[in-house]
Enzyme design. Structure first.
Site, PDB file in Angstrom:
ATOM      1  N   GLU A 430       0.937  -1.184   0.056  1.00 10.13           N
ATOM      2  CA  GLU A 430      -0.046   0.072  -0.114  1.00 10.13           C
ATOM      3  C   GLU A 430       0.880   1.124   0.046  1.00 10.13           C
ATOM      4  O   GLU A 430       1.536   1.454   0.968  1.00 10.13           O
ATOM      5  CB  GLU A 430      -0.910  -0.043   1.282  1.00 10.13           C
ATOM      6  CG  GLU A 430      -1.661   1.128   1.636  1.00 10.13           C
ATOM      7  CD  GLU A 430      -2.143   1.359   2.910  1.00 10.13           C
ATOM      8  OE1 GLU A 430      -1.813   0.500   3.743  1.00 10.13           O
ATOM      9  OE2 GLU A 430      -2.734   2.533   3.202  1.00 10.13           O
ATOM     10  N   ASP A 503      -0.586  -1.547   5.740  1.00  9.75           N
ATOM     11  CA  ASP A 503      -0.221  -0.943   7.001  1.00  9.75           C
ATOM     12  C   ASP A 503      -1.242  -1.488   8.085  1.00  9.75           C
ATOM     13  O   ASP A 503      -2.436  -1.969   7.831  1.00  9.75           O
ATOM     14  CB  ASP A 503      -0.298   0.815   6.996  1.00  9.75           C
ATOM     15  CG  ASP A 503       0.748   1.325   6.411  1.00  9.75           C
ATOM     16  OD1 ASP A 503       1.873   0.631   6.434  1.00  9.75           O
ATOM     17  OD2 ASP A 503       0.701   2.446   5.917  1.00  9.75           O
ATOM     18  N   ASP A 505      -3.072  -0.376   9.888  1.00  7.17           N
ATOM     19  CA  ASP A 505      -3.989   0.704  10.448  1.00  7.17           C
ATOM     20  C   ASP A 505      -5.450   0.323   9.654  1.00  7.17           C
ATOM     21  O   ASP A 505      -5.619  -0.419   8.853  1.00  7.17           O
ATOM     22  CB  ASP A 505      -3.824   2.055  10.166  1.00  7.17           C
ATOM     23  CG  ASP A 505      -3.242   2.491   8.992  1.00  7.17           C
ATOM     24  OD1 ASP A 505      -3.608   1.570   7.788  1.00  7.17           O
ATOM     25  OD2 ASP A 505      -2.635   3.475   8.658  1.00  7.17           O
ATOM     26  N   ASP A 507      -6.851   2.063   7.279  1.00  5.07           N
ATOM     27  CA  ASP A 507      -6.810   2.014   5.796  1.00  5.07           C
ATOM     28  C   ASP A 507      -6.254   0.796   5.166  1.00  5.07           C
ATOM     29  O   ASP A 507      -6.790   0.249   4.267  1.00  5.07           O
ATOM     30  CB  ASP A 507      -5.769   3.352   5.456  1.00  5.07           C
ATOM     31  CG  ASP A 507      -6.620   4.613   5.018  1.00  5.07           C
ATOM     32  OD1 ASP A 507      -7.837   4.442   4.976  1.00  5.07           O
ATOM     33  OD2 ASP A 507      -6.162   5.510   4.766  1.00  5.07           O
TER      34      ASP A 507
END
Ligand code: 28F
Length: 645
Positions: A430, A503, A505, A507
């Site tokens: 990403e 990641d 997180d 997202d």
């Protein structure tokens, strides 16, 4: 063995060991090959060879071959000395009769050093023809008279008879092949004519006439121009322009006679004709090998001397000989033939002899004829360039068909060097910054990196065509090489492991989910075959002074902290929650996430996706590691819509 006279002249005294002809009739194939059409024609060549021998000895210059009206009988006539007709001093029978009724087993016909056999049966001689003929009539003109004697199946039918006075000289042999021996006794006018034509070029001093009584033609096959004339004909027949205006020609008399001529043409073929003792060697052999290597070495040397080079191209022997039309004719003492049809010269010493003659001669000719040399070398350089161009074109095609994917790969893909599926991995990463670290931290031999930019389309409920309009997903498909939907082919997969690296997180999780949806919808087989993985980058970084430790989850974090504090009670570990992969130094990323020996990976299974719970949405905002585990472990069916979080 031969009982040569002191003067070494051919006469009645110089005949070797003799045997009767029963053996020949008993086993004709030992002497003429199979008694088929080819064997039948051997009879003609054998008789003609005797006339040629006489010519090569310096006697006579004309041979006439007559194919009689029946098509089953031939007469060969020469204007040599005529076979001796006197009484043989040793055997006490007329020499003519001796020659025609006894098999000469004493090696060579005579042992005069200048006497070449022209080939064929290598000295077996006219007695074989006599043995295999229903009828044979020898007519001799010599010593002021004409003589004749008739034979039937190798045996005299009458005594040698003096026909009458005649001031001419020569030998004439009429024969009818024996149908008891040959399945076919009918001669082929074209075969005879072609062979005589060859002979006329090789022995250009010979006046050869072919009289065909079936058609009434009398064809003059004389070729006073010899090999050069022959070459001219061959080049003309090739119907391609010549490269060097004047052919190369060389001749050497002596122990071995070598004569050769050659010319380069615009043809892409190479055509070399070779002869040994006037006999065509269709399958080449050592003399042809010597000619070829001599040419190649001469040209190479010339090009080196004149510093002719082509950038990046190695000139090959085939480049040098492309378009070459050449003829080599040699005469040697003891030719040994090889192969099924005995049309290949086998004498090993001949290669070096021919090469040693061709090489210096051709090279100095090139140096003395720079115009020719320029034309020839230009042709060769062109051949090399064309070869390179066509090889590149061929490789292009190969690349396009086998690994066409490589050509049209997405620009942002950092591919790996290895091409075997077993070893290779594709990290789908990403964002550009993480992509950058991954590119730097990877093992570029086996690990490829494809960074994704921006939002990924939710492929759920969309047609394939629609999904493929999305650049990021289209790039993934291209990078994988498999195609998609109907045209999906797992055999074209370019990497063994497809690893989603996002990641830790919200997202990142979102993108992971979208990617899983995509793979599930568009290439489920990839998952079924176990190629899809999720990378588990560490969640925490624990800094102790300059040292860093990575923890993959909470439990691991606690474990590590305890360990650190046990060893160094005074240490003040700093725990940071890991946000983006881009925060890691490439080396750290390698150590924690990329290196197969140290990283943590999860394999995605179909079940894990389907079973990713209906309560999928609830997981949002939860601990990412828990969520992954949920995806992998959950046993509940997930609805398509629910994948779109
Ligand atoms: C149509 C076929 O066979 N021509 C030949 C000669 C001439 C001599 C020769 C032949 C005698 C002892 C071998 C004549 N005068 N044409 C032919 N022309 N054979 S075959 O002699 C044979 C030798 O050993 C010949 C003097 N010497 C030789």
């Amino acid at each position: 063995m031969a009982t040569a006279t002191a003067t070494k002249k051919y006469d009645e005294a110089s005949i070797g060991m003799l045997e009767g002809l029963e053996a020949v009739r008993h086993r004709p194939s030992m002497y003429i090959g199979a008694p088929d059409k080819k064997g039948l024609h051997h009879l003609v060549w054998e008789i003609v060879d005797n006339s040629i021998d006489e010519y090569l000895n310096g006697f006579g210059d004309a041979i006439t071959v007559t194919l009689h009206k029946s098509g089953d009988a031939v007469t060969v006539t020469d204007n040599g000395r005529g076979i001796p007709v006197g009484m043989h001093p040793k055997y006490k029978i007329p020499t003519l009769e001796l020659i025609l009724t006894k098999l000469h087993t004493g090696g060579k016909f005579g042992d005069n050093d200048s006497y070449f056999r022209s080939g064929g049966l290598h000295g077996v001689g006219s007695s074989v023809v006599n043995a295999l003929s229903k009828k044979l009539v020898a007519t001799i003109k010599r010593d002021g008279y004409e003589w004749t004697q008739t034979f039937k199946r190798g045996k005299p039918a009458d005594k040698l008879e003096k026909v009458g006075p005649n001031r001419l000289h020569g030998t004439s042999i009429y024969f009818e092949p024996d149908p008891e021996i040959f399945r076919v006794t009918h001669f082929d006018a074209d075969w005879i004519r072609t062979r005589l034509d060859d002979i006329a070029y090789i022995h250009h001093g010979l006046k050869i006439t072919f009289r065909n009584e079936i058609t009434g033609e009398s064809i003059d096959l004389t070729h006073p121009g010899g090999l050069p004339e022959f070459l001219q004909r061959l080049v003309a027949e090739a119907q391609v322009p010549a490269v060097n205006a004047t052919p190369y020609y060389a001749i050497k008399e002596g122990d071995e006679k070598i004569e050769l001529t050659m010319q380069w043409t615009e043809s892409t073929d190479e055509s070399i004709r070779s002869y040994v003792n006037g006999i065509r060697t269709t399958d080449g052999g050592t003399h042809e090998a010597g000619l070829k290597s001599g040419i190649v070495k001469a040209i190479r040397n010339f090009m080196e001397t004149h510093d002719v080079k082509v950038k990046g191209i190695e000139i090959t022997a085939n480049d040098i000989r492309e378009g070459l039309v050449g003829i080599v004719s040699i005469f040697i003492r003891d030719p040994a033939f090889q192969g099924q049809t005995k049309e290949k010269l086998n004498n090993p010493e001949i290669t070096a002899i021919v090469e040693g003659f061709v090489r210096p001669g051709l090279e100095s000719w090139l140096n003395a004829n720079m115009t020719m040399a320029d034309q020839i070398v230009g042709r060769i350089v062109l051949a090399a360039k064309a070869r390179l161009a066509s090889r590149e074109a061929a490789q292009e095609v190969k690349r396009k068909s086998a690994t066409s994917r490589r050509l049209n790969l997405p620009g942002k893909l950092a591919d790996c060097k290895a091409t075997d599926v077993e070893d290779t991995e594709l990290f789908i990463v990403e964002g550009d910054s993480a992509g950058g670290s991954a590119k730097q931290g990877r093992n570029n031999r086996t690990q490829a990196v494809l960074p994704l930019r921006g939002k990924i389309m939710n492929s759920e409920g969309l047609t394939l065509a629609k999904v493929m309009t999305h650049q990021e997903l289209a790039d993934v498909v291209t990078a994988l090489g498999t195609g998609v939907g109907e045209s999906f082919n797992i055999n074209n997969l370019r990497y063994g492991k497809i690893i989603l690296l996002m990641d830790a997180d919200a997202d990142g999780h979102h993108i992971t989910t979208l990617m899983l949806t995509f793979f599930f919808r568009c290439m489920p087989e990839l998952i079924r075959k176990g190629h899809l993985y999720i990378a588990l980058p560490p969640l925490y970084c624990i800094g102790v002074g300059k040292e860093k430790f990575w923890a993959k989850d909470d439990a691991h974090k606690e474990e590590l902290l305890e360990e650190i504090l046990t060893k160094r009670p005074n240490a003040k570990p700093e725990v940071t929650r890991f946000k983006g992969l881009g925060e890691m130094m490439p080396g750290e990323l390698n150590e924690t996430t990329l290196d197969p020996k140290k990283r943590a990976l999860m394999r995605v299974t179909i079940e894990s996706i389907i079973e990713a719970d209906k309560t999928f949405t609830e997981l949002l905002g939860k601990d990412p590691a828990t969520r992954y585990r949920f995806i992998m472990d959950s046993a509940n069916q997930v609805e398509a819509e629910e994948l779109d979080v």
